[in-house]
Structures are given as structure tokens and as C-alpha cells.
Enzyme design. Structure first.
Site, PDB file in Angstrom:
ATOM      1  CG  HIS A  85      -1.873  -1.085   1.358  1.00  9.27           C
ATOM      2  ND1 HIS A  85      -1.793  -2.037   2.345  1.00  9.27           N
ATOM      3  CD2 HIS A  85      -2.969  -1.404   0.627  1.00  9.27           C
ATOM      4  CE1 HIS A  85      -2.796  -2.896   2.223  1.00  9.27           C
ATOM      5  NE2 HIS A  85      -3.523  -2.548   1.186  1.00  9.27           N
ATOM      6  CG  ASP A 125      -5.687  -7.046  -5.699  1.00 10.28           C
ATOM      7  OD1 ASP A 125      -6.257  -8.017  -5.224  1.00 10.28           O
ATOM      8  OD2 ASP A 125      -4.912  -6.319  -5.038  1.00 10.28           O
ATOM      9  CB  VAL A 174       5.474  -4.334  -2.485  1.00 13.14           C
ATOM     10  CG1 VAL A 174       6.550  -4.370  -1.410  1.00 13.14           C
ATOM     11  CG2 VAL A 174       5.505  -2.997  -3.225  1.00 13.14           C
ATOM     12  CB  SER A 219      -1.901 -10.151   0.801  1.00 12.06           C
ATOM     13  OG  SER A 219      -3.277 -10.283   1.115  1.00 12.06           O
ATOM     14  NE  ARG A 269      -9.165 -11.793   2.080  1.00 15.96           N
ATOM     15  CZ  ARG A 269      -9.710 -10.902   1.225  1.00 15.96           C
ATOM     16  NH1 ARG A 269      -8.979 -10.354   0.276  1.00 15.96           N
ATOM     17  NH2 ARG A 269     -10.984 -10.570   1.342  1.00 15.96           N
TER      18      ARG A 269
HETATM   19  P1  AMP Z   1      -6.498  -3.773  -0.456  1.00 18.63           P
HETATM   20  O1  AMP Z   1      -6.353  -2.980   0.798  1.00 18.63           O
HETATM   21  O2  AMP Z   1      -6.022  -5.178  -0.321  1.00 18.63           O
HETATM   22  O3  AMP Z   1      -7.866  -3.642  -1.069  1.00 18.63           O
HETATM   23  O4  AMP Z   1      -5.501  -3.120  -1.506  1.00 18.63           O
HETATM   24  C1  AMP Z   1      -5.545  -1.765  -1.808  1.00 18.63           C
HETATM   25  C2  AMP Z   1      -4.651  -1.499  -2.993  1.00 18.63           C
HETATM   26  O5  AMP Z   1      -3.326  -1.893  -2.691  1.00 18.63           O
HETATM   27  C3  AMP Z   1      -5.078  -2.304  -4.244  1.00 18.63           C
HETATM   28  O6  AMP Z   1      -4.920  -1.494  -5.385  1.00 18.63           O
HETATM   29  C4  AMP Z   1      -4.103  -3.440  -4.227  1.00 18.63           C
HETATM   30  O7  AMP Z   1      -3.865  -3.985  -5.517  1.00 18.63           O
HETATM   31  C5  AMP Z   1      -2.853  -2.752  -3.696  1.00 18.63           C
HETATM   32  N1  AMP Z   1      -1.948  -3.756  -3.152  1.00 18.63           N
HETATM   33  C6  AMP Z   1      -2.250  -4.747  -2.277  1.00 18.63           C
HETATM   34  N2  AMP Z   1      -1.165  -5.523  -2.043  1.00 18.63           N
HETATM   35  C7  AMP Z   1      -0.155  -5.009  -2.798  1.00 18.63           C
HETATM   36  C8  AMP Z   1       1.216  -5.360  -3.000  1.00 18.63           C
HETATM   37  N3  AMP Z   1       1.758  -6.399  -2.388  1.00 18.63           N
HETATM   38  N4  AMP Z   1       1.947  -4.606  -3.843  1.00 18.63           N
HETATM   39  C9  AMP Z   1       1.404  -3.531  -4.479  1.00 18.63           C
HETATM   40  N5  AMP Z   1       0.116  -3.143  -4.327  1.00 18.63           N
HETATM   41  C10 AMP Z   1      -0.657  -3.875  -3.504  1.00 18.63           C
END
Ligand code: AMP
Length: 289
Positions: free
Chosen positions: A44, A158, A184, A193, A195
């Protein structure tokens, strides 16, 4: 890198967020939006960094969007860490953190949803998470209307979501540039993630098999393999070699634009995996070559 100190403002009320966005626009400030569901990690933060590089003002939204969770999914136990998130966003120099609650976003009488057509949603994650991408598209459209960004930042992690959001802004003529940032990873290659917090120590170790399978597939394409069935078999056998891997929902080479399964190489593809380790569903992808 030293980040210039900014005062990070928290906004919780959608109406206040929108009037702030209008005011910033009036002052000719370019706004970058980073939509998240919180429990923030370095993935993020890379999006925040990219937004700060490109825009006058960076808004991070934190909202665990009920609309994108299925009835048997993990909405109620999704990791939440508002204090940790705020500390990270302050350190990273986000200007505004928009943290609405579900009642604010979906007030009584809410009934309008965006429906993404089947071409993109029936495949990959969409096949296992019916309605998920409609929920994502609906909340992203609302966040765009509330924060008025000129650019919005999403992670390649994603991958299907990035295609759907790009389609959304084209189809609905939204004046927002969509910027996709690289995935990342942890030191062993596991994609970061929120999760990952669900994984036990052993599951966490086992989860690096996803990266190994994607890398092996990418390497064989780079060395000239044209038969995508052979690439798919290689991925499946690496994944199956890890006893903690449970259901493999999909693993293979897909057209990078349409997400159709590929049997032969067509110049560019996305290698993508979704599987379960214990109760946790993990996804990852790599572009090849
Ligand atoms: P989320 O909070 O999981 O909904 O993710 C929010 C944003 O962060 C989305 O655009 C995801 O694709 C991005 N994101 C989540 N994990 C990663 C990662 N490991 N590397 C880069 N972006 C990420």
C-alpha cells in the site's frame, strides 16, 4: 528517504470529503487517490509514494467495503488496524485519510450498483467470487466522486481488478487516470497482502510456493517455451509439491487483456494463481515474458 512532514487530516464523513475535494480542485491542486481496505503494508505504501510523486495532494481511503464480500467470505474478520494505518500514513506523508463507515457510504435507501459485464468478470477470481467486482466498481466510483482525483493508484497484485477499473473509467467516461504499481513482495517472494496475517507460521512458509511457481513459469516462457499447457503443468506440479496447498482455484497462463486461458503463447500473457492454504485464499500474478 526522508518524507517532508505534512499534517495528515482524517475525514470520516463523505459529504465533508467531497466538499474538501471540490475546494482542492478549486485551488488547482492535483489529487491522487489510493483506495485501500486498511491493515496497511509496504505494498500500500508504494502506492502512496507513487501518488506523492505525481500529485499535489494524496488522499488514502480506508474502507472495508461490504459490497465486495460474498456471504461466506471474511468481511467480519478482515484485519483492521486503524491506529497502525494512521501511523504509517503519517510517516508516508499522506495529506488526507478518508475513513468513512458503512452507514455513511451506503445510507438508508442505497440501491444503485455498477454491473461489470461478463467478459471480464466471469473469469479467474470472478468465477469464485460472484458479485465481487461489481462491489469493487461501485465503491471505486463512489470514492472517485467523493475525492475527485485526477489519478488513482492500484496494485498489479490484483491484476483482474486493474483491468476492470481501467474498463470502468473508459466505459463511464470518468476523468481519472489509472496508474498501476508493481507488486511489493516479502523477502521470499510472497506478495504482500493484508490477508497474509491469517496464515500460521507453517502456512506462511508454505505460501512462498506461489512465487516459485510463477517464477518457474515466467522463466520457461523467457527461455522460449511456446506450449502454454506445458507451462500450466509446470505451475500446477510446483504448487502440488507443497502439502499445505489446498484447493487451487486457478493457476496458469492467461491472455493479459481478455484473461482467456491460453494454450499457445501469443507474445504477452499474465501468469495467475488463486489458491487456498488452510482457510486463507491467496492470489498472485506475473506478466510474461
Ligand atoms: P487492499 O487494501 O487489499 O484492497 O488493496 C488496496 C490497494 O493496494 C489495491 O490497489 C491493491 O492492488 C494494492 N496492493 C495490495 N497488495 C499489494 C502489493 N503487495 N503490492 C502492491 N500493491 C498492492
Amino acid at each position: 528517504m526522508m518524507v517532508e512532514k505534512v499534517r495528515t487530516e482524517i475525514i470520516r464523513i463523505p459529504r465533508v470529503m467531497q466538499s474538501t475535494g471540490i475546494e482542492l480542485r478549486r485551488k488547482q491542486k492535483s489529487i491522487g487517490l489510493v483506495p485501500t481496505m486498511g491493515a496497511l503494508h509496504a505494498g500500500h505504501m508504494s502506492l502512496i509514494k507513487a501518488s506523492k510523486r505525481d500529485n499535489d495532494m494524496t488522499i488514502a481511503s480506508i474502507f472495508v467495503n461490504p459490497l465486495q464480500f460474498g456471504p461466506s467470505e471474511d468481511l467480519s474478520k478482515y484485519p483492521r488496524d486503524p491506529d497502525g494505518d494512521m501511523a504509517r500514513l503519517r510517516d508516508a506523508g499522506a495529506d488526507i485519510v478518508f475513513m468513512p463507515d458503512a452507514e455513511g457510504m451506503y445510507a438508508k435507501g442505497f440501491t444503485t450498483n455498477i454491473k461489470i459485464g461478463g467478459e471480464l468478470t466471469n473469469k479467474l477470481c470472478g468465477g469464485f467470487r460472484p458479485g465481487h467486482f461489481d462491489g469493487v466498481a461501485t465503491v471505486v466510483a463512489k470514492l472517485f466522486n467523493l475525492t475527485l482525483p485526477v489519478r488513482a493508484y492500484f496494485g498489479q497484485k490484483d491484476y483482474q481488478q486493474t483491468l476492470i477499473i481501467k474498463r470502468l473509467v473508459i466505459d463511464l467516461n470518468m476523468p481519472v487516470e489509472i496508474i498501476i504499481c508493481p507488486t511489493v513482495r516479502e523477502h521470499d517472494g510472497l506478495a504482500m497482502s493484508s490477508r497474509n496475517k491469517y496464515l500460521s507460521e507453517d502456512e506462511r512458509k508454505a505460501a512462498s510456493v506461489i512465487y516459485r511457481a510463477l517464477n518457474a513459469a515466467k522463466d520457461s516462457i523467457s527461455s522460449g517455451e511456446q506450449d502454454m499447457n506445458a507451462v500450466n503443468d509446470k505451475m500446477q506440479s510446483i504448487l502440488k509439491s507443497e502439502p499445505m496447498v489446498g484447493e487451487v482455484q486457478y493457476a496458469g497462463a492467461f491472455d493479459a487483456d481478455t484473461l482467456d486461458a491460453l494454450s499457445e503463447f501469443k507474445g504477452r500473457c499474465v501468469l495467475a494463481v488463486a489458491l487456498k492454504i488452510g482457510q486463507t485464499r491467496l492470489i498472485d500474478n506475473m506478466l510474461a515474458p
